[in-house]
Motif scaffolding. Sequence first.
Motif, PDB file in Angstrom:
ATOM      1  N   PHE A 103       6.439   5.205  16.805  1.00  0.00           N
ATOM      2  CA  PHE A 103       6.046   5.902  18.028  1.00  0.00           C
ATOM      3  C   PHE A 103       5.194   7.119  17.662  1.00  0.00           C
ATOM      4  CE2 PHE A 103      10.039   3.763  18.794  1.00  0.00           C
ATOM      5  CZ  PHE A 103       9.854   3.147  20.016  1.00  0.00           C
ATOM      6  N   GLN A 104       4.260   7.400  18.566  1.00  0.00           N
ATOM      7  CA  GLN A 104       3.392   8.566  18.407  1.00  0.00           C
ATOM      8  C   GLN A 104       3.652   9.540  19.541  1.00  0.00           C
ATOM      9  OE1 GLN A 104      -0.879   7.973  18.937  1.00  0.00           O
ATOM     10  NE2 GLN A 104      -1.277   9.272  17.144  1.00  0.00           N
ATOM     11  N   PHE A 105       3.715  10.830  19.185  1.00  0.00           N
ATOM     12  CA  PHE A 105       3.969  11.868  20.190  1.00  0.00           C
ATOM     13  C   PHE A 105       2.786  11.943  21.160  1.00  0.00           C
ATOM     14  CE2 PHE A 105       3.274  16.264  21.556  1.00  0.00           C
ATOM     15  CZ  PHE A 105       4.445  16.494  22.248  1.00  0.00           C
ATOM     16  N   VAL A 106       3.106  12.014  22.472  1.00  0.00           N
ATOM     17  CA  VAL A 106       2.058  12.099  23.494  1.00  0.00           C
ATOM     18  C   VAL A 106       2.008  13.508  24.074  1.00  0.00           C
ATOM     19  CG1 VAL A 106       1.246  11.199  25.708  1.00  0.00           C
ATOM     20  CG2 VAL A 106       2.322   9.654  24.039  1.00  0.00           C
ATOM     21  N   ARG A 107       3.126  13.968  24.636  1.00  0.00           N
ATOM     22  CA  ARG A 107       3.174  15.302  25.241  1.00  0.00           C
ATOM     23  C   ARG A 107       4.623  15.650  25.568  1.00  0.00           C
ATOM     24  NH1 ARG A 107       1.679  11.900  29.466  1.00  0.00           N
ATOM     25  NH2 ARG A 107       3.080  12.019  31.305  1.00  0.00           N
ATOM     26  N   MET A 108       4.830  16.884  25.953  1.00  0.00           N
ATOM     27  CA  MET A 108       6.129  17.312  26.468  1.00  0.00           C
ATOM     28  C   MET A 108       6.137  17.106  27.984  1.00  0.00           C
ATOM     29  SD  MET A 108       7.900  18.222  23.864  1.00  0.00           S
ATOM     30  CE  MET A 108       9.281  19.014  24.681  1.00  0.00           C
ATOM     31  N   GLN A 109       7.258  16.628  28.494  1.00  0.00           N
ATOM     32  CA  GLN A 109       7.361  16.394  29.930  1.00  0.00           C
ATOM     33  C   GLN A 109       8.659  16.991  30.476  1.00  0.00           C
ATOM     34  OE1 GLN A 109       7.445  12.183  30.616  1.00  0.00           O
ATOM     35  NE2 GLN A 109       9.231  11.825  29.331  1.00  0.00           N
ATOM     36  N   THR A 110       8.619  17.320  31.748  1.00  0.00           N
ATOM     37  CA  THR A 110       9.792  17.883  32.420  1.00  0.00           C
ATOM     38  C   THR A 110      10.641  16.757  32.993  1.00  0.00           C
ATOM     39  OG1 THR A 110       8.560  19.885  32.988  1.00  0.00           O
ATOM     40  CG2 THR A 110      10.577  19.447  34.225  1.00  0.00           C
ATOM     41  N   VAL A 111      11.933  16.756  32.669  1.00  0.00           N
ATOM     42  CA  VAL A 111      12.842  15.720  33.149  1.00  0.00           C
ATOM     43  C   VAL A 111      14.104  16.383  33.714  1.00  0.00           C
ATOM     44  CG1 VAL A 111      11.989  13.985  31.537  1.00  0.00           C
ATOM     45  CG2 VAL A 111      13.907  15.449  30.874  1.00  0.00           C
ATOM     46  N   PHE A 112      14.844  15.608  34.489  1.00  0.00           N
ATOM     47  CA  PHE A 112      16.125  16.048  35.033  1.00  0.00           C
ATOM     48  C   PHE A 112      17.190  15.022  34.650  1.00  0.00           C
ATOM     49  CE2 PHE A 112      12.872  17.826  37.760  1.00  0.00           C
ATOM     50  CZ  PHE A 112      13.286  19.139  37.938  1.00  0.00           C
ATOM     51  N   ASN A 113      18.395  15.508  34.442  1.00  0.00           N
ATOM     52  CA  ASN A 113      19.504  14.624  34.069  1.00  0.00           C
ATOM     53  C   ASN A 113      20.082  14.001  35.340  1.00  0.00           C
ATOM     54  OD1 ASN A 113      21.877  13.409  33.105  1.00  0.00           O
ATOM     55  ND2 ASN A 113      22.027  14.910  31.451  1.00  0.00           N
ATOM     56  N   ILE A 114      19.570  12.834  35.706  1.00  0.00           N
ATOM     57  CA  ILE A 114      20.003  12.170  36.937  1.00  0.00           C
ATOM     58  C   ILE A 114      21.467  11.742  36.842  1.00  0.00           C
ATOM     59  CG2 ILE A 114      19.599  10.218  38.471  1.00  0.00           C
ATOM     60  CD1 ILE A 114      16.671  10.311  37.698  1.00  0.00           C
ATOM     61  N   SER A 115      21.881  11.289  35.667  1.00  0.00           N
ATOM     62  CA  SER A 115      23.279  10.859  35.501  1.00  0.00           C
ATOM     63  C   SER A 115      24.235  12.014  35.748  1.00  0.00           C
ATOM     64  CB  SER A 115      23.487  10.297  34.097  1.00  0.00           C
ATOM     65  OG  SER A 115      22.709   9.140  33.891  1.00  0.00           O
ATOM     66  N   ARG A 117      23.795  14.545  37.725  1.00  0.00           N
ATOM     67  CA  ARG A 117      23.871  14.784  39.171  1.00  0.00           C
ATOM     68  C   ARG A 117      24.753  13.757  39.856  1.00  0.00           C
ATOM     69  NH1 ARG A 117      17.801  15.538  41.271  1.00  0.00           N
ATOM     70  NH2 ARG A 117      17.427  13.953  39.699  1.00  0.00           N
ATOM     71  N   GLU A 118      24.604  12.494  39.466  1.00  0.00           N
ATOM     72  CA  GLU A 118      25.396  11.445  40.108  1.00  0.00           C
ATOM     73  C   GLU A 118      26.879  11.604  39.793  1.00  0.00           C
ATOM     74  OE1 GLU A 118      23.611   7.885  38.676  1.00  0.00           O
ATOM     75  OE2 GLU A 118      21.925   7.946  40.101  1.00  0.00           O
ATOM     76  N   TYR A 119      27.190  11.815  38.514  1.00  0.00           N
ATOM     77  CA  TYR A 119      28.586  12.010  38.138  1.00  0.00           C
ATOM     78  C   TYR A 119      29.139  13.292  38.763  1.00  0.00           C
ATOM     79  CZ  TYR A 119      28.588   8.201  34.734  1.00  0.00           C
ATOM     80  OH  TYR A 119      28.549   6.977  34.135  1.00  0.00           O
ATOM     81  N   GLY A 120      28.323  14.345  38.794  1.00  0.00           N
ATOM     82  CA  GLY A 120      28.768  15.605  39.389  1.00  0.00           C
ATOM     83  C   GLY A 120      29.095  15.456  40.859  1.00  0.00           C
ATOM     84  N   PHE A 121      28.269  14.715  41.588  1.00  0.00           N
ATOM     85  CA  PHE A 121      28.533  14.514  43.009  1.00  0.00           C
ATOM     86  C   PHE A 121      29.829  13.723  43.206  1.00  0.00           C
ATOM     87  CE2 PHE A 121      28.106  12.026  46.939  1.00  0.00           C
ATOM     88  CZ  PHE A 121      27.915  13.049  47.855  1.00  0.00           C
ATOM     89  N   GLY A 122      30.015  12.694  42.371  1.00  0.00           N
ATOM     90  CA  GLY A 122      31.252  11.909  42.480  1.00  0.00           C
ATOM     91  C   GLY A 122      32.482  12.743  42.183  1.00  0.00           C
ATOM     92  N   ILE A 123      32.401  13.600  41.157  1.00  0.00           N
ATOM     93  CA  ILE A 123      33.526  14.462  40.814  1.00  0.00           C
ATOM     94  C   ILE A 123      33.792  15.463  41.935  1.00  0.00           C
ATOM     95  CG2 ILE A 123      34.281  16.251  39.202  1.00  0.00           C
ATOM     96  CD1 ILE A 123      32.837  14.717  37.004  1.00  0.00           C
ATOM     97  N   MET A 124      32.746  15.965  42.570  1.00  0.00           N
ATOM     98  CA  MET A 124      32.928  16.883  43.697  1.00  0.00           C
ATOM     99  C   MET A 124      33.687  16.209  44.840  1.00  0.00           C
ATOM    100  SD  MET A 124      29.163  18.706  43.736  1.00  0.00           S
ATOM    101  CE  MET A 124      29.382  19.305  45.410  1.00  0.00           C
TER     102      MET A 124
END
Length: 231
Positions: A103-115, A117-124
């Motif tokens: 693999f070759q590095f392309v760029r840095m990207q902004t991501v969010f941890n969707i898992s 959020r989903e687990y957090g909502f279920g625990i709430m």
Amino acid sequence: MAESGTRDTVVKKGSGFRITKDPLVILGLLILLAGIALTIYGLIPMQQAKYQQIASGPVPLTDQLGHFILYPESYYTAHYNGTGSLDQVSCSPSVNGYYCYGFQFVRMQTVFNISAREYGFGIMVVGVLGIYGGNRLAPAKPKPSHLRPITIRIDEDICVANGVCVGLAPGVFQLKKQETPTIFAPLVYIVDPHGADNDAIIQAAEMCPTGAIIIEDEETGERIHPPFPKN
């Protein structure tokens, strides 16, 4: 003498969404806070490197000298002769050795941890249910002691002589002795109406499966137990 009390012998449970010291409520609150923290973590933007696959190929088990290849990623990188630079290599075992991907590095990207959020909502949700259930199932408050004098009667037509009242208040209730053999169970009778405190007598009456023990206020005649049917 035994005492009377209010007719309402059932204490209502707690209800609503309230924070109390009930263990289930406290546990639900902790779970809710954990779910909130996990959900917030899932909303935090993170920088992650993005890579693009530019090469792939096999790596043998041994090199030209017959030595086992212990680090296939390093071997693949050292023998790579394609275009572009390999910034990351991932290898997995195969039939004849390993198969690697470059693999070759392309760029840095902004991501969010969707898992998260989903687990957090279920625990709430679980936490909210715990708090609600803890309030709904909160222990009933102790009944006030019955201090007023009471009268006790036995309805022999519905008495089944299971003996629970005798076990709870033996100084007040006993089973009649049978002089001759009979197929019928001996009925309960009152030995001494003052043979126990009012709370013990009323508890024995409440435990009677048929409601054969009738407790009334001696002064007012008000029924204490069993309560009259509601219309």
